[in-house]
Write a protein that holds these residues in place. Structure first.
Motif, short mmCIF file in Angstrom:
data_model
loop_
_atom_site.label_atom_id
_atom_site.label_comp_id
_atom_site.label_asym_id
_atom_site.label_seq_id
_atom_site.Cartn_x
_atom_site.Cartn_y
_atom_site.Cartn_z
N LEU A 63 15.68 -15.32 14.84
CA LEU A 63 14.90 -16.26 14.03
C LEU A 63 14.93 -15.91 12.55
N ARG A 64 15.32 -14.68 12.22
CA ARG A 64 15.27 -14.26 10.82
C ARG A 64 16.17 -15.11 9.93
N HIS A 65 17.21 -15.71 10.52
CA HIS A 65 18.15 -16.49 9.72
C HIS A 65 17.52 -17.76 9.16
N GLY A 66 16.42 -18.21 9.76
CA GLY A 66 15.78 -19.43 9.29
C GLY A 66 14.40 -19.23 8.71
N MET A 67 14.06 -17.97 8.37
CA MET A 67 12.72 -17.66 7.88
C MET A 67 12.70 -17.42 6.38
N ALA A 68 11.70 -17.96 5.72
CA ALA A 68 11.50 -17.68 4.29
C ALA A 68 10.65 -16.43 4.15
N SER A 69 10.87 -15.71 3.06
CA SER A 69 10.04 -14.53 2.79
C SER A 69 8.68 -14.94 2.26
N GLY A 70 8.57 -16.17 1.78
CA GLY A 70 7.30 -16.69 1.28
C GLY A 70 7.19 -18.17 1.59
N GLY A 71 6.18 -18.79 1.01
CA GLY A 71 5.98 -20.21 1.25
C GLY A 71 5.18 -20.46 2.52
N TRP A 72 4.58 -21.63 2.60
CA TRP A 72 3.71 -21.94 3.74
C TRP A 72 3.63 -23.44 3.91
N ASP A 73 3.32 -23.87 5.13
CA ASP A 73 3.15 -25.29 5.42
C ASP A 73 2.07 -25.44 6.49
N ASP A 74 0.90 -25.96 6.08
CA ASP A 74 -0.22 -26.07 7.01
C ASP A 74 0.08 -26.99 8.19
N VAL A 75 0.80 -28.07 7.94
CA VAL A 75 1.13 -29.00 9.02
C VAL A 75 2.01 -28.31 10.07
N ALA A 76 2.97 -27.52 9.60
CA ALA A 76 3.85 -26.80 10.52
C ALA A 76 3.06 -25.75 11.31
N PHE A 77 2.12 -25.08 10.64
CA PHE A 77 1.27 -24.11 11.33
C PHE A 77 0.47 -24.80 12.43
N ASP A 78 -0.13 -25.94 12.11
CA ASP A 78 -0.93 -26.68 13.09
C ASP A 78 -0.07 -27.12 14.27
N LEU A 79 1.17 -27.51 14.01
CA LEU A 79 2.06 -27.95 15.09
C LEU A 79 2.36 -26.79 16.03
N GLY A 80 2.70 -25.63 15.47
CA GLY A 80 2.96 -24.45 16.30
C GLY A 80 1.74 -24.05 17.10
N LEU A 81 0.58 -24.10 16.45
CA LEU A 81 -0.68 -23.75 17.12
C LEU A 81 -0.94 -24.68 18.31
N SER A 82 -0.78 -25.98 18.08
CA SER A 82 -1.02 -26.96 19.14
C SER A 82 -0.06 -26.76 20.31
N ASP A 83 1.22 -26.53 20.00
CA ASP A 83 2.21 -26.32 21.07
C ASP A 83 1.86 -25.10 21.91
N ALA A 84 1.46 -24.02 21.25
CA ALA A 84 1.16 -22.78 21.98
C ALA A 84 -0.12 -22.91 22.80
N LEU A 85 -1.14 -23.54 22.25
CA LEU A 85 -2.40 -23.68 22.98
C LEU A 85 -2.26 -24.61 24.18
N SER A 86 -1.42 -25.63 24.06
CA SER A 86 -1.26 -26.57 25.17
C SER A 86 -0.36 -26.01 26.25
N ARG A 87 0.67 -25.24 25.86
CA ARG A 87 1.59 -24.67 26.87
C ARG A 87 1.95 -23.24 26.51
N PRO A 88 0.99 -22.30 26.60
CA PRO A 88 1.31 -20.91 26.26
C PRO A 88 2.38 -20.30 27.16
N ASP A 89 2.57 -20.86 28.36
CA ASP A 89 3.58 -20.34 29.28
C ASP A 89 5.00 -20.60 28.79
N ARG A 90 5.17 -21.51 27.80
CA ARG A 90 6.48 -21.87 27.31
C ARG A 90 6.80 -21.18 25.98
N ILE A 91 6.10 -20.10 25.65
CA ILE A 91 6.25 -19.49 24.34
C ILE A 91 7.70 -19.06 24.08
#
Length: 299
Positions: free
Chosen positions: A178-206
């Motif tokens: 995953l390091r090839h697609g990661m920024a050292s900085g920057g942030w996106d609240d919408v993207a954070f919320d999407l990841g959070l929702s995906d994990a909470l709804s299906r933590p078995d698919r992490i």
């Protein structure tokens, strides 16, 4: 300037010290001489390099929390078993030092037999939070490299659970595919919320959800800042799913770095939970101050 006592927070990577007087902090200093880079016979010199200008003729109590008391540290301070108060003067370990101007005491961590768990340093922050808010009963979460969830009742730590969320984030973001697609900085609240929702709804698919970040970077040009925020959301979401017995229906206090605590507070808010945030340093100093008062009374 001669302090009444000296507070020390000795982490794995850093050493922080404060000269303390009746009105609070008189001076502070820090170095990169964390436990991880010191041999046992180097601790006293590293400490004195920071606090020597504060030492006077009389003996000054120096109260230490954190990794200096670990098995690999300066002097092992054995864990205290929960349920118990987060700190107790009786658990302090006196360390022999060559400089007679300093009386050095190390605070122990806490342990739990089942499920097996330990903390070292966080107990001081919990004690500080209770000193600041004595009537608190509920759950304290301490986000970080190894996040802690602690059940607090009647001034005691009843149980706790550790999650390696911060360490997993660092490993995945810096050392995995995953390091090839990661920024050292920057942030996106919408993207954070999407990841959070995906994990909470299906933590078995992490496992699958994590690789999706790599795939979207390759075929859909997922922006690096979005990938980083989604990774954080996914990992915090899995942690919240597993820690649900701790936070569901409980008053929650978050203790830690401001930005990270805000991410946890944002995540908890999606589940209808409003969390109070306390700064880590403020809690650390309040916890060490409670020990200083106990020690003064004993002397």
């Amino acid at each position: 300037m001669t302090p009444d006592w000296i507070a020390v927070d000795w982490g794995t990577s850093n050493l922080r010290v404060w000269a303390m007087g009746s009105e609070g902090v008189l001076a502070s200093a820090a170095s990169e001489d964390g436990m991880g880079r010191l041999a046992r016979d180097q601790f006293e010199a590293s400490l004195l390099s920071l606090i020597a200008p504060w030492l006077g003729v009389d003996v000054t109590p120096v109260i230490v929390c954190g990794m200096a008391g670990s098995r690999q540290g300066w002097h092992e301070a054995p864990y205290r078993a929960v349920p118990c108060t987060p700190l107790d003067r009786a658990g302090l370990v006196r360390v022999k030092v060559a400089d007679a101007r300093a009386a050095v005491y190390i605070a122990p961590g806490l342990k739990q037999a089942k499920p097996a768990d330990v903390m070292r340093g966080e107990e001081t922050q919990i004690a500080g939070a209770l000193a600041l808010h004595p009537a608190f009963d509920g759950v304290m979460c301490l986000p970080g490299t190894h996040s802690k969830w602690a059940q607090i009742s009647a001034g005691e730590v009843v149980s706790f659970q550790t999650f390696m969320t911060g360490e997993m984030f660092a490993l995945l973001a810096e050392h995995s595919v995953l390091r090839h697609g990661m920024a050292s900085g920057g942030w996106d609240d919408v993207a954070f919320d999407l990841g959070l929702s995906d994990a909470l709804s299906r933590p078995d698919r992490i496992g699958a959800q994590l690789f999706t970040l790599r795939a979207e970077g390759l075929i859909a040009d997922l922006p690096a800042a979005q990938a980083r925020a989604r990774l954080s959301g996914l990992l915090i979401g899995v942690e919240l799913a597993a820690a649900k017995p701790y936070w569901l229906g409980q008053p929650i206090t978050l203790i830690g770095a401001e930005a990270l605590c805000h991410s946890y507070a944002r995540a908890l808010a999606t589940q209808g939970v409003t969390a109070r945030i306390l700064p880590a340093t403020e809690c650390t100093l309040a916890g060490l101050a409670s020990l200083a008062r106990q020690l003064e009374t004993a002397i």
